[in-house]
Scaffold this motif. Structure first.
Motif, PDB file in Angstrom:
ATOM      1  N   GLY A  21      -3.464 -11.513   5.559  1.00  0.00           N
ATOM      2  CA  GLY A  21      -4.125 -10.725   6.589  1.00  0.00           C
ATOM      3  C   GLY A  21      -3.181  -9.202   6.708  1.00  0.00           C
ATOM      4  N   LEU A  22      -2.328  -8.818   5.620  1.00  0.00           N
ATOM      5  CA  LEU A  22      -1.551  -7.655   6.146  1.00  0.00           C
ATOM      6  C   LEU A  22      -2.157  -6.253   5.704  1.00  0.00           C
ATOM      7  CD1 LEU A  22       1.793  -9.174   4.616  1.00  0.00           C
ATOM      8  CD2 LEU A  22       0.893  -8.778   7.136  1.00  0.00           C
ATOM      9  N   LEU A  23      -3.378  -6.471   4.960  1.00  0.00           N
ATOM     10  CA  LEU A  23      -4.054  -5.410   4.588  1.00  0.00           C
ATOM     11  C   LEU A  23      -5.782  -5.807   4.245  1.00  0.00           C
ATOM     12  CD1 LEU A  23      -4.583  -5.559   1.319  1.00  0.00           C
ATOM     13  CD2 LEU A  23      -2.309  -4.596   1.368  1.00  0.00           C
ATOM     14  N   GLN A  24      -6.451  -4.850   4.211  1.00  0.00           N
ATOM     15  CA  GLN A  24      -7.933  -4.876   3.731  1.00  0.00           C
ATOM     16  C   GLN A  24      -8.209  -4.219   2.448  1.00  0.00           C
ATOM     17  OE1 GLN A  24     -10.343  -6.747   5.193  1.00  0.00           O
ATOM     18  NE2 GLN A  24     -11.472  -6.356   3.281  1.00  0.00           N
ATOM     19  N   ARG A  25      -8.678  -5.129   1.701  1.00  0.00           N
ATOM     20  CA  ARG A  25      -8.742  -4.524   0.082  1.00  0.00           C
ATOM     21  C   ARG A  25     -10.043  -3.800   0.307  1.00  0.00           C
ATOM     22  NH1 ARG A  25      -9.211  -8.465  -4.203  1.00  0.00           N
ATOM     23  NH2 ARG A  25      -9.020  -6.472  -5.728  1.00  0.00           N
ATOM     24  N   GLY A  57     -10.912   0.200  -5.237  1.00  0.00           N
ATOM     25  CA  GLY A  57      -9.747   1.178  -5.855  1.00  0.00           C
ATOM     26  C   GLY A  57      -8.458   1.218  -4.966  1.00  0.00           C
ATOM     27  N   GLY A  58      -8.368   0.141  -4.027  1.00  0.00           N
ATOM     28  CA  GLY A  58      -7.230   0.071  -3.197  1.00  0.00           C
ATOM     29  C   GLY A  58      -7.211  -0.829  -2.019  1.00  0.00           C
ATOM     30  N   ALA A  59      -6.609  -0.193  -0.936  1.00  0.00           N
ATOM     31  CA  ALA A  59      -6.604  -0.973   0.253  1.00  0.00           C
ATOM     32  C   ALA A  59      -6.549  -0.036   1.435  1.00  0.00           C
ATOM     33  CB  ALA A  59      -5.361  -1.874   0.375  1.00  0.00           C
ATOM     34  N   LEU A  60      -6.839  -0.618   2.782  1.00  0.00           N
ATOM     35  CA  LEU A  60      -6.850   0.224   3.837  1.00  0.00           C
ATOM     36  C   LEU A  60      -6.048  -0.859   4.915  1.00  0.00           C
ATOM     37  CD1 LEU A  60     -10.244   1.621   4.104  1.00  0.00           C
ATOM     38  CD2 LEU A  60      -8.085   2.839   3.819  1.00  0.00           C
ATOM     39  N   PRO A  61      -5.528  -0.258   6.002  1.00  0.00           N
ATOM     40  CA  PRO A  61      -4.949  -1.015   7.021  1.00  0.00           C
ATOM     41  C   PRO A  61      -5.862  -2.231   7.548  1.00  0.00           C
ATOM     42  CG  PRO A  61      -4.447   1.120   7.441  1.00  0.00           C
ATOM     43  CD  PRO A  61      -5.335   1.179   6.439  1.00  0.00           C
ATOM     44  N   ALA A  86      -8.268   1.367  11.094  1.00  0.00           N
ATOM     45  CA  ALA A  86      -8.287  -0.096  10.463  1.00  0.00           C
ATOM     46  C   ALA A  86      -9.787  -0.345   9.940  1.00  0.00           C
ATOM     47  CB  ALA A  86      -8.080  -1.099  11.494  1.00  0.00           C
ATOM     48  N   VAL A  87      -9.697  -1.260   8.973  1.00  0.00           N
ATOM     49  CA  VAL A  87     -11.058  -1.948   8.354  1.00  0.00           C
ATOM     50  C   VAL A  87     -10.951  -3.466   8.285  1.00  0.00           C
ATOM     51  CG1 VAL A  87     -12.499  -1.941   6.311  1.00  0.00           C
ATOM     52  CG2 VAL A  87     -11.301   0.203   6.982  1.00  0.00           C
ATOM     53  N   SER A  88     -12.164  -4.010   8.620  1.00  0.00           N
ATOM     54  CA  SER A  88     -12.194  -5.357   8.469  1.00  0.00           C
ATOM     55  C   SER A  88     -13.446  -5.878   7.459  1.00  0.00           C
ATOM     56  CB  SER A  88     -12.730  -6.182  10.010  1.00  0.00           C
ATOM     57  OG  SER A  88     -11.772  -5.925  10.803  1.00  0.00           O
ATOM     58  N   ALA A  89     -13.576  -6.902   7.323  1.00  0.00           N
ATOM     59  CA  ALA A  89     -14.247  -7.180   5.832  1.00  0.00           C
ATOM     60  C   ALA A  89     -15.821  -6.901   6.053  1.00  0.00           C
ATOM     61  CB  ALA A  89     -13.991  -8.684   5.631  1.00  0.00           C
ATOM     62  N   THR A 110       3.876   2.419   2.521  1.00  0.00           N
ATOM     63  CA  THR A 110       3.320   3.193   1.826  1.00  0.00           C
ATOM     64  C   THR A 110       1.796   3.210   2.686  1.00  0.00           C
ATOM     65  OG1 THR A 110       3.975   3.412  -0.170  1.00  0.00           O
ATOM     66  CG2 THR A 110       2.017   4.413   0.147  1.00  0.00           C
ATOM     67  N   LEU A 111       1.263   2.147   2.863  1.00  0.00           N
ATOM     68  CA  LEU A 111      -0.010   1.909   3.633  1.00  0.00           C
ATOM     69  C   LEU A 111       0.273   2.473   5.391  1.00  0.00           C
ATOM     70  CD1 LEU A 111      -2.952   0.932   3.702  1.00  0.00           C
ATOM     71  CD2 LEU A 111      -1.857  -1.268   4.308  1.00  0.00           C
ATOM     72  N   GLU A 112       1.281   2.177   5.759  1.00  0.00           N
ATOM     73  CA  GLU A 112       1.769   2.592   7.103  1.00  0.00           C
ATOM     74  C   GLU A 112       1.819   4.066   7.016  1.00  0.00           C
ATOM     75  OE1 GLU A 112       4.862   1.562  10.635  1.00  0.00           O
ATOM     76  OE2 GLU A 112       4.879   0.834   8.604  1.00  0.00           O
ATOM     77  N   ALA A 113       2.457   4.794   6.188  1.00  0.00           N
ATOM     78  CA  ALA A 113       2.967   6.248   6.179  1.00  0.00           C
ATOM     79  C   ALA A 113       1.453   6.983   6.001  1.00  0.00           C
ATOM     80  CB  ALA A 113       3.842   6.465   5.007  1.00  0.00           C
ATOM     81  N   GLN A 114       0.830   6.481   4.922  1.00  0.00           N
ATOM     82  CA  GLN A 114      -0.356   7.366   4.300  1.00  0.00           C
ATOM     83  C   GLN A 114      -1.701   6.689   4.784  1.00  0.00           C
ATOM     84  OE1 GLN A 114       0.086   7.680   0.122  1.00  0.00           O
ATOM     85  NE2 GLN A 114       2.095   8.268   0.350  1.00  0.00           N
ATOM     86  N   GLY A 115      -1.961   5.559   5.337  1.00  0.00           N
ATOM     87  CA  GLY A 115      -3.082   5.136   5.879  1.00  0.00           C
ATOM     88  C   GLY A 115      -3.960   4.512   4.822  1.00  0.00           C
ATOM     89  N   ARG A 116      -3.502   4.610   3.603  1.00  0.00           N
ATOM     90  CA  ARG A 116      -4.425   4.080   2.617  1.00  0.00           C
ATOM     91  C   ARG A 116      -3.679   3.774   1.300  1.00  0.00           C
ATOM     92  NH1 ARG A 116      -9.072   8.156   0.561  1.00  0.00           N
ATOM     93  NH2 ARG A 116      -9.098   6.350  -0.780  1.00  0.00           N
ATOM     94  N   ILE A 117      -3.888   2.805   0.375  1.00  0.00           N
ATOM     95  CA  ILE A 117      -3.503   2.620  -1.095  1.00  0.00           C
ATOM     96  C   ILE A 117      -4.422   2.829  -1.998  1.00  0.00           C
ATOM     97  CG2 ILE A 117      -2.424   0.933  -2.425  1.00  0.00           C
ATOM     98  CD1 ILE A 117      -0.551   1.483  -0.331  1.00  0.00           C
ATOM     99  N   VAL A 118      -3.928   3.700  -3.095  1.00  0.00           N
ATOM    100  CA  VAL A 118      -4.781   4.003  -4.239  1.00  0.00           C
ATOM    101  C   VAL A 118      -4.167   3.200  -5.404  1.00  0.00           C
ATOM    102  CG1 VAL A 118      -6.132   5.513  -5.750  1.00  0.00           C
ATOM    103  CG2 VAL A 118      -5.879   5.930  -3.415  1.00  0.00           C
ATOM    104  N   ALA A 119      -4.798   2.203  -5.939  1.00  0.00           N
ATOM    105  CA  ALA A 119      -4.099   1.252  -7.039  1.00  0.00           C
ATOM    106  C   ALA A 119      -3.554   2.119  -8.058  1.00  0.00           C
ATOM    107  CB  ALA A 119      -4.961   0.162  -7.194  1.00  0.00           C
ATOM    108  N   LYS A 120      -4.594   2.901  -8.554  1.00  0.00           N
ATOM    109  CA  LYS A 120      -4.306   3.631  -9.524  1.00  0.00           C
ATOM    110  C   LYS A 120      -3.012   4.810  -9.603  1.00  0.00           C
ATOM    111  CE  LYS A 120      -7.791   5.099 -12.063  1.00  0.00           C
ATOM    112  NZ  LYS A 120      -8.876   6.107 -12.483  1.00  0.00           N
ATOM    113  N   ASP A 121      -3.104   5.391  -8.278  1.00  0.00           N
ATOM    114  CA  ASP A 121      -2.075   6.423  -8.165  1.00  0.00           C
ATOM    115  C   ASP A 121      -0.622   5.423  -7.906  1.00  0.00           C
ATOM    116  OD1 ASP A 121      -3.902   8.389  -7.966  1.00  0.00           O
ATOM    117  OD2 ASP A 121      -3.949   8.473  -5.981  1.00  0.00           O
ATOM    118  N   LEU A 122      -0.548   4.386  -7.215  1.00  0.00           N
ATOM    119  CA  LEU A 122       0.631   3.699  -7.011  1.00  0.00           C
ATOM    120  C   LEU A 122       0.943   3.139  -8.343  1.00  0.00           C
ATOM    121  CD1 LEU A 122       2.314   2.748  -4.813  1.00  0.00           C
ATOM    122  CD2 LEU A 122       1.230   0.561  -4.665  1.00  0.00           C
TER     123      LEU A 122
END
Length: 251
Positions: free
Chosen positions: A47-51, A54-58, A212-215, A13-25
């Motif tokens: 190291g597979l995503l950046q929190r 509300g969710g996560a980004l690549p 992409a996002v880093s910390a 989902t992250l690869e396809a949409q570019g983001r994860i929204v925890a509530k929606d998922l």
């Protein structure tokens, strides 16, 4: 659904949409948000995503070790480097950041270019040794091994007495909502110190860094003067940045 299946779905989902929204998922999977957030924490620790809130980004592939990063987008980095090197004018003082793309810039500079290159990267110094017309100034400090650059108070003190005409900056993340980021707090502080001293700051970003996002936050787009990307960067992301008034050079 098994944990491994959930994690695989999160990453796809992250690869396809570019983001994860925890509530929606959580609604989509009929699971608690706590379960989704736990999965996100575990994936982030790998190291597979950046929190984010509300969710996560690549997560940026540019957080890998130097040997691995040298193999990522090598042709794109060469194109970006040639475009950046062409912007350096005779007589200028230019600060070259650490990283694989800026090493490529150093190698792309004309051997007979009369200029001063300031850097906190030993790799840049080595790349410039066969450029007899370029004066090299190396900023000292404690070496951050991931990027092989000097960081800390000593580095920032040395940076504070130089006024570069141009700063060619590397980052690990370029995101429309989260700006420019990198993977280490002290390295981010050093980048901001250089920006403060430089008359102009240009960011060099190969395609794996776009979206992409880093910390650690480095700067907002309004604080830089432009960005150099390769032609294969995602068009949608580049158009969003351009619409915000950010000058973009496509190499």
């Amino acid at each position: 659904m098994l944990t491994t299946e959930r994690k695989a779905l999160i990453l796809s989902t992250l690869e396809a949409q570019g983001r994860i929204v925890a509530k929606d998922l959580s609604r989509q999977l009929d699971l608690s948000e706590d379960t989704i957030r736990r999965d996100l924490r575990e994936l982030a620790s790998e190291g597979l995503l950046q929190r984010v809130h509300g969710g996560a980004l690549p997560a940026s592939p540019a957080l890998a070790d130097l040997a691995t990063r040298r193999k990522i987008s090598a042709d794109d980095k060469t194109a970006i480097a040639k475009a950046a090197a062409a912007m350096v004018r005779p007589g200028q003082i230019v600060f070259l950041d650490g990283g694989t793309t800026t090493v490529a810039v150093a190698k792309a500079l004309p051997a007979d270019l009369p200029a001063t290159i300031v850097t906190h990267s030993p790799d840049i110094v080595v790349a410039l040794l066969d450029h007899p017309s370029i004066a090299i100034e190396l900023i000292g400090g404690r070496i951050y091994r991931h990027s092989n650059v000097a960081i800390g108070a000593t580095a920032i003190e040395g940076i504070g007495v130089i006024r570069p005409d141009l700063y060619l900056m590397g980052v690990t993340g370029v995101h429309r909502d989260h700006g420019l980021t990198t993977g280490d707090r002290e390295e981010a502080a050093v980048k901001r110190a250089i920006m403060k001293q430089a008359a102009e700051t240009l960011v060099l970003a190969s395609r794996e860094k776009i979206g992409a996002v880093s910390a650690y936050h480095v700067a907002a787009f309004a604080e830089i003067d432009g960005i150099i990307v390769d032609k294969r960067c995602p068009a949608e992301e580049i158009e969003v940045l351009a619409a915000r008034g950010l000058p973009i050079t496509r190499a």
